[in-house]
Design a protein around this motif. Structure first.
Motif, PDB file in Angstrom:
ATOM      1  N   LYS A 175     188.338  55.263  80.203  1.00  0.00           N
ATOM      2  CA  LYS A 175     187.267  54.444  80.741  1.00  0.00           C
ATOM      3  C   LYS A 175     187.826  53.238  81.486  1.00  0.00           C
ATOM      4  O   LYS A 175     187.369  52.901  82.583  1.00  0.00           O
ATOM      5  CB  LYS A 175     186.350  54.006  79.597  1.00  0.00           C
ATOM      6  N   TYR A 188     189.427  54.350  84.687  1.00  0.00           N
ATOM      7  CA  TYR A 188     188.358  54.682  85.638  1.00  0.00           C
ATOM      8  C   TYR A 188     187.863  53.415  86.337  1.00  0.00           C
ATOM      9  O   TYR A 188     187.739  53.369  87.570  1.00  0.00           O
ATOM     10  CB  TYR A 188     187.231  55.394  84.904  1.00  0.00           C
ATOM     11  N   TYR A 189     187.585  52.345  85.603  1.00  0.00           N
ATOM     12  CA  TYR A 189     187.099  51.096  86.194  1.00  0.00           C
ATOM     13  C   TYR A 189     188.161  50.430  87.078  1.00  0.00           C
ATOM     14  O   TYR A 189     187.858  49.866  88.126  1.00  0.00           O
ATOM     15  CB  TYR A 189     186.636  50.130  85.110  1.00  0.00           C
TER      16      TYR A 189
END
Length: 177
Positions: free
Chosen positions: A7, A10-11
């Motif tokens: 996550k 991804y950011y």
């Protein structure tokens, strides 16, 4: 060092892609867009320049037409000349000159506008031919107004057609030197 989760990765990638897109836009795309808009403006200017000779010819023909309406400043008595043409036409055709009042003169910015009023009597066709002859063939001026009036003659009990014609000429005013 701590391991990043999917996550977080991804950011971070989204953030880096956004920063990269902003850099690409400011360094190259913005310049390209500006160049394209400048190119379209210049092509529009070129197209208007291509039509310039045609527009100049149109304007010159309009100027020549306007100058054709001007009368020379020589001492030509337009009223007398018009009266001669009208009486000659009335002799040769079934048209009667009823009234020929004095010329109205108005001045505007170095020009004199001469307005003559004629009243003739005849058939509709003959009156129209007279107007055509006056304006197109003899070129005695510009017909600015025409009014047809049908009246019944009390004595002969016939219907007569009277035509009021206003003819304008433009004359260059003589300088007072």
């Amino acid at each position: 060092m701590k391991q990043l989760t999917y996550k977080q990765i991804y950011y971070i990638t989204i953030f880096l892609v956004i920063i990269l897109a902003i850099c690409v836009y400011t360094l190259s795309v913005r310049n390209t867009i500006n160049a394209i808009t400048e190119y379209t403006k210049q092509t529009i200017k070129i197209e208007t320049i291509k039509d310039a000779p045609l527009k100049m010819n149109e304007l010159n023909t309009k100027i020549n037409q306007m100058e054709h309406l001007l009368i020379d400043t020589k001492d030509i008595d337009t009223e007398q000349l018009l009266l001669e043409k009208v009486t000659n036409y009335c002799r040769e055709n079934p048209v009667t000159l009823i009234e020929f009042p004095q010329t109205y003169v108005s001045e505007y910015e170095g020009y004199e506008i001469l307005c003559n009023k004629l009243i003739i009597e005849g058939s509709f066709k003959d009156n129209l031919l007279f107007i055509y002859d006056l304006e197109q063939k003899n070129k005695m001026g510009m017909v600015s107004s025409v009014k047809f009036i049908k009246q019944k003659d009390i004595r002969s009990k016939k219907v007569k057609l009277f035509t009021h014609i206003y003819i304008q000429n433009i004359k260059i005013k003589k300088s007072k030197i």
